[in-house]
Design a protein around this motif. Structure first.
Motif, PDB file in Angstrom:
ATOM      1  N   MET A   1     -24.544 -39.160  16.382  1.00 36.85           N
ATOM      2  CA  MET A   1     -24.323 -40.765  16.644  1.00 36.85           C
ATOM      3  C   MET A   1     -22.771 -41.137  16.080  1.00 36.85           C
ATOM      4  SD  MET A   1     -28.154 -42.446  15.820  1.00 36.85           S
ATOM      5  CE  MET A   1     -28.563 -41.317  14.142  1.00 36.85           C
ATOM      6  N   LYS A   2     -22.427 -40.587  15.109  1.00 38.08           N
ATOM      7  CA  LYS A   2     -21.029 -40.829  14.641  1.00 38.08           C
ATOM      8  C   LYS A   2     -20.087 -40.381  15.574  1.00 38.08           C
ATOM      9  CE  LYS A   2     -22.431 -40.612   9.387  1.00 38.08           C
ATOM     10  NZ  LYS A   2     -22.088 -40.011   8.337  1.00 38.08           N
ATOM     11  N   VAL A   3     -20.346 -39.218  16.158  1.00 37.36           N
ATOM     12  CA  VAL A   3     -19.252 -38.943  17.142  1.00 37.36           C
ATOM     13  C   VAL A   3     -19.280 -39.454  18.286  1.00 37.36           C
ATOM     14  CG1 VAL A   3     -18.679 -36.846  18.528  1.00 37.36           C
ATOM     15  CG2 VAL A   3     -19.177 -36.677  16.262  1.00 37.36           C
ATOM     16  N   ALA A   4     -20.500 -39.834  18.849  1.00 42.48           N
ATOM     17  CA  ALA A   4     -20.644 -40.709  19.950  1.00 42.48           C
ATOM     18  C   ALA A   4     -20.362 -42.348  20.125  1.00 42.48           C
ATOM     19  CB  ALA A   4     -22.319 -40.716  20.267  1.00 42.48           C
ATOM     20  N   GLU A   5     -20.280 -42.717  18.626  1.00 40.21           N
ATOM     21  CA  GLU A   5     -19.783 -44.025  18.400  1.00 40.21           C
ATOM     22  C   GLU A   5     -18.261 -43.932  18.653  1.00 40.21           C
ATOM     23  OE1 GLU A   5     -19.871 -47.395  15.142  1.00 40.21           O
ATOM     24  OE2 GLU A   5     -20.941 -45.613  14.751  1.00 40.21           O
ATOM     25  N   ALA A   6     -17.790 -42.818  17.902  1.00 39.05           N
ATOM     26  CA  ALA A   6     -16.308 -42.969  17.745  1.00 39.05           C
ATOM     27  C   ALA A   6     -15.707 -42.729  19.344  1.00 39.05           C
ATOM     28  CB  ALA A   6     -15.681 -41.802  16.883  1.00 39.05           C
ATOM     29  N   ALA A   7     -16.359 -41.491  19.865  1.00 44.40           N
ATOM     30  CA  ALA A   7     -15.900 -41.449  21.383  1.00 44.40           C
ATOM     31  C   ALA A   7     -16.288 -42.618  22.398  1.00 44.40           C
ATOM     32  CB  ALA A   7     -16.843 -40.119  21.967  1.00 44.40           C
ATOM     33  N   GLY A   8     -17.149 -43.402  22.271  1.00 43.84           N
ATOM     34  CA  GLY A   8     -17.272 -44.712  22.737  1.00 43.84           C
ATOM     35  C   GLY A   8     -16.460 -45.654  22.322  1.00 43.84           C
ATOM     36  N   ARG A   9     -15.906 -45.825  21.489  1.00 43.97           N
ATOM     37  CA  ARG A   9     -14.789 -46.761  21.049  1.00 43.97           C
ATOM     38  C   ARG A   9     -13.579 -46.451  21.522  1.00 43.97           C
ATOM     39  NH1 ARG A   9     -16.785 -46.979  15.643  1.00 43.97           N
ATOM     40  NH2 ARG A   9     -15.303 -45.254  15.262  1.00 43.97           N
ATOM     41  N   ALA A  10     -13.345 -45.076  21.861  1.00 42.18           N
ATOM     42  CA  ALA A  10     -12.190 -44.701  22.475  1.00 42.18           C
ATOM     43  C   ALA A  10     -12.299 -44.300  24.087  1.00 42.18           C
ATOM     44  CB  ALA A  10     -11.740 -43.232  21.847  1.00 42.18           C
ATOM     45  N   LEU A  11     -13.423 -44.534  24.457  1.00 38.42           N
ATOM     46  CA  LEU A  11     -13.662 -44.464  26.009  1.00 38.42           C
ATOM     47  C   LEU A  11     -13.554 -42.931  26.382  1.00 38.42           C
ATOM     48  CD1 LEU A  11     -12.669 -47.870  27.697  1.00 38.42           C
ATOM     49  CD2 LEU A  11     -15.131 -47.000  26.911  1.00 38.42           C
ATOM     50  N   LYS A  12     -13.916 -41.908  25.649  1.00 38.04           N
ATOM     51  CA  LYS A  12     -13.845 -40.527  25.995  1.00 38.04           C
ATOM     52  C   LYS A  12     -14.864 -39.925  26.278  1.00 38.04           C
ATOM     53  CE  LYS A  12      -9.243 -40.418  23.312  1.00 38.04           C
ATOM     54  NZ  LYS A  12      -8.474 -39.770  22.225  1.00 38.04           N
ATOM     55  N   LYS A  13     -14.896 -38.859  26.839  1.00 38.14           N
ATOM     56  CA  LYS A  13     -15.980 -38.053  27.425  1.00 38.14           C
ATOM     57  C   LYS A  13     -16.700 -37.175  25.876  1.00 38.14           C
ATOM     58  CE  LYS A  13     -18.925 -35.904  30.390  1.00 38.14           C
ATOM     59  NZ  LYS A  13     -18.429 -34.959  31.175  1.00 38.14           N
ATOM     60  N   VAL A  14     -18.085 -37.335  25.988  1.00 36.28           N
ATOM     61  CA  VAL A  14     -18.485 -36.521  24.828  1.00 36.28           C
ATOM     62  C   VAL A  14     -19.653 -35.819  25.464  1.00 36.28           C
ATOM     63  CG1 VAL A  14     -19.978 -38.577  24.195  1.00 36.28           C
ATOM     64  CG2 VAL A  14     -19.372 -36.811  22.531  1.00 36.28           C
ATOM     65  N   VAL A  15     -20.000 -34.413  24.776  1.00 34.48           N
ATOM     66  CA  VAL A  15     -20.981 -33.612  25.019  1.00 34.48           C
ATOM     67  C   VAL A  15     -21.798 -33.647  23.677  1.00 34.48           C
ATOM     68  CG1 VAL A  15     -21.905 -31.342  25.547  1.00 34.48           C
ATOM     69  CG2 VAL A  15     -20.172 -32.565  27.171  1.00 34.48           C
ATOM     70  N   LEU A  16     -22.990 -33.712  23.510  1.00 33.90           N
ATOM     71  CA  LEU A  16     -23.772 -33.659  22.055  1.00 33.90           C
ATOM     72  C   LEU A  16     -24.922 -32.555  22.562  1.00 33.90           C
ATOM     73  CD1 LEU A  16     -23.913 -37.639  21.260  1.00 33.90           C
ATOM     74  CD2 LEU A  16     -22.346 -35.860  20.488  1.00 33.90           C
ATOM     75  N   GLU A  17     -24.999 -31.776  21.508  1.00 32.84           N
ATOM     76  CA  GLU A  17     -26.349 -30.963  21.554  1.00 32.84           C
ATOM     77  C   GLU A  17     -26.788 -30.960  20.156  1.00 32.84           C
ATOM     78  OE1 GLU A  17     -28.610 -28.400  20.259  1.00 32.84           O
ATOM     79  OE2 GLU A  17     -26.984 -26.904  20.588  1.00 32.84           O
ATOM     80  N   LEU A  18     -27.996 -31.788  19.982  1.00 30.40           N
ATOM     81  CA  LEU A  18     -28.413 -32.138  18.818  1.00 30.40           C
ATOM     82  C   LEU A  18     -29.706 -31.224  18.416  1.00 30.40           C
ATOM     83  CD1 LEU A  18     -27.666 -35.970  19.220  1.00 30.40           C
ATOM     84  CD2 LEU A  18     -26.189 -34.119  18.352  1.00 30.40           C
ATOM     85  N   GLY A  19     -30.585 -32.185  17.861  1.00 25.61           N
ATOM     86  CA  GLY A  19     -31.696 -31.291  17.244  1.00 25.61           C
ATOM     87  C   GLY A  19     -32.821 -31.106  18.442  1.00 25.61           C
ATOM     88  N   GLY A  20     -33.764 -30.580  17.876  1.00 25.11           N
ATOM     89  CA  GLY A  20     -34.926 -30.027  18.702  1.00 25.11           C
ATOM     90  C   GLY A  20     -36.166 -29.693  18.128  1.00 25.11           C
ATOM     91  N   SER A  21     -37.325 -30.089  18.524  1.00 20.92           N
ATOM     92  CA  SER A  21     -38.713 -29.591  17.835  1.00 20.92           C
ATOM     93  C   SER A  21     -39.347 -28.879  18.852  1.00 20.92           C
ATOM     94  CB  SER A  21     -39.088 -30.928  17.265  1.00 20.92           C
ATOM     95  OG  SER A  21     -40.484 -30.349  16.392  1.00 20.92           O
ATOM     96  N   ASP A  22     -38.765 -28.032  19.391  1.00 18.58           N
ATOM     97  CA  ASP A  22     -39.316 -27.202  20.531  1.00 18.58           C
ATOM     98  C   ASP A  22     -40.794 -26.762  20.678  1.00 18.58           C
ATOM     99  OD1 ASP A  22     -36.787 -27.505  21.300  1.00 18.58           O
ATOM    100  OD2 ASP A  22     -36.323 -25.404  21.959  1.00 18.58           O
ATOM    101  N   PRO A  23     -41.678 -27.221  21.584  1.00 17.36           N
ATOM    102  CA  PRO A  23     -43.100 -26.754  21.748  1.00 17.36           C
ATOM    103  C   PRO A  23     -42.961 -25.457  22.229  1.00 17.36           C
ATOM    104  CG  PRO A  23     -42.560 -28.007  23.508  1.00 17.36           C
ATOM    105  CD  PRO A  23     -41.226 -27.925  22.735  1.00 17.36           C
ATOM    106  N   PHE A  24     -44.278 -24.829  22.037  1.00 18.69           N
ATOM    107  CA  PHE A  24     -44.576 -23.227  22.241  1.00 18.69           C
ATOM    108  C   PHE A  24     -46.017 -23.476  22.603  1.00 18.69           C
ATOM    109  CE2 PHE A  24     -45.769 -18.893  21.873  1.00 18.69           C
ATOM    110  CZ  PHE A  24     -44.563 -18.122  22.088  1.00 18.69           C
TER     111      PHE A  24
END
Length: 448
Positions: A207-230
């Protein structure tokens, strides 16, 4: 100053000095200058460099693996496999990259791919080499340049990656390690010389990186958490499913975004699966990560151990039962025994927790609709694994599971040639394959 701490012993290791403001500026200027030259290199020059970097990883596999094991605790055998995977990742883009960048023809127009500039990567400690290579290999192939802000506890790994790239003959500034703390990231993103940012990490960091990238209007790729089902259905091979579930839960001591964390089992086979899965989890050998007989090393730090213990207390308070495990092991080191949680209230907030440690949650589902409902009832949507030999069930899971990735009768794992990423609060954008290469490129349309 950064000081590595061996999580298996608690002993301090090597220290690394944080960059000054002037040194950061020098690296930014160097990256900008490097891009001006690298952007116009031909594909043969880029692929040759990627192949040479792969050779450096191959030639230094054991040394690189030992650094990761001492800094974040993964077993040496898994660290070696990670380094080998990195070499394969570089080779994949060396071999397949040019074809991924072929122009596409339309009626009266051509679409072409072009580099954008310096890309900032903010990377985590859990797969300290592979996470970086997932960004770096396509960055080099694209004609971009890279800057790395790595996790504080794996600065030795970060320095080693830069060493491998330099030893392969990369131009000055093509890839630079930035030993800095997180409070410097926003200013880097705001700098005009940085064109985009990629992050693998927690929701909060994303969220912090996306917010900073949004203010600068820059492309961002985020790979965050997961609670993967099996998910395990009655038609599955229960022996194979249970054996794989153990590996899927304890890999990297449970510290993987795509670890299987929630075992959702059909009521008809729940008891049989639990018996087999419990036997496998009880047999897990935790110990010295340098020992080939060890299945699971320590957690990455004492702080991470405490985080998992606090989560387990939350589960108990919510009414869940810890069948066994989930206990600190005696002696030095951030060790936690493998364990299983049952009777987790599916309608409670704890059921949404991502446990970054070797403890599994088990849920019972009366039918496929209930299994899919449980799988999707979390804010994450990274990966999933489904176990069925019924074609109709497989089709339902592939269509209805809300995730960026799904493995059928297999443990989910990343591959250099397959897109990697998630949806919902697990982030957006993709790494690896052609899509990871294209994320930070300008798709330019030429008409006429």
């Amino acid at each position: 100053m950064f000081t590595s701490i061996d999580p298996a012993t608690g002993a301090p290791g090597q220290s690394y000095r944080e960059l000054t403001g002037d040194e950061i500026e020098t690296r930014l200027a160097r990256a900008s200058a490097a891009f001006r030259d690298w952007r116009v290199t031909d594909y043969a020059t880029r692929t040759a460099l990627l192949a040479r970097i792969a050779e450096q990883f191959d030639a230094n596999t054991h040394r690189l693996a030992e650094i990761a094991t001492r800094e974040m605790g993964k077993t040496l055998k898994s660290a070696i496999a990670e380094v080998e995977k990195c070499a394969a990742g570089f080779r994949h883009y060396a071999q397949e990259g040019p074809a991924m960048l072929e122009p596409r023809q339309f009626q009266g127009a051509t679409a072409t791919w072009h580099p954008m500039g310096p890309v900032l990567a903010v990377m985590p400690w859990n797969f300290p080499y592979w996470q970086v290579v997932r960004f770096l290999a396509p960055t080099i192939m694209a004609g971009n340049v890279g800057l790395l802000k790595h996790a504080s506890n794996v600065q030795g790994v970060a320095a080693a990656i830069e060493e491998m790239v330099i030893a392969a003959g990369a131009p000055a500034g093509l890839f630079q390690n930035l030993p800095i703390k997180s409070d410097k990231v926003a200013a880097l993103i705001a700098d005009d010389r940085i064109v985009a940012v990629t992050l693998t990490g927690s929701e909060g960091a994303g969220m912090k990186v996306a917010e900073a990238a949004g203010r600068a209007l820059k492309k961002v790729v985020l790979e965050l958490g997961g609670s993967d089902p099996f998910i395990v259905m009655p038609s599955a091979d229960l022996d194979l499913a249970a054996k794989t579930a153990v590996t899927a839960r304890i890999q990297n001591t449970g510290q993987s975004c795509i670890c299987a964390k929630r075992m959702i089992v059909h009521a008809d086979v729940y008891d049989a699966f639990l018996e087999k899965f419990s036997a496998g989890m009880r047999a897990v050998v935790a110990g010295d990560p340098m020992d080939a007989a060890t299945d699971m090393g320590p957690l990455s730090s004492e702080a991470q151990l405490q985080t998992v213990l606090d989560q387990l207390q939350m589960f108990r308070e919510a009414g869940a039962k810890l069948m066994f495990g989930g206990e600190p092991l005696p002696g030095k080191g951030a060790y936690l025994s493998a364990g299983i949680l049952v009777d987790v209230p599916a309608d409670h907030a704890v059921a949404h927790e991502e446990v970054f440690g070797p403890v599994a949650m088990l849920f019972k589902a009366d039918d496929i609709d209930a299994a899919i409902g449980l799988a999707n009832a979390v804010p994450f949507g990274l990966g999933s694994s489904v176990w069925t030999n019924d074609p109709a069930e497989r089709a339902r899971f592939e269509r209805d599971i809300e995730a960026g990735m799904i493995a059928v009768n297999a443990m989910l794992a990343s591959k250099p040639d397959a897109p990697f990423g998630g949806i919902k609060r697990s982030g957006h954008g993709r790494e690896l394959g052609p899509y990871g290469l294209h994320e930070f490129m300008n798709l330019k349309t030429v008409i006429g």
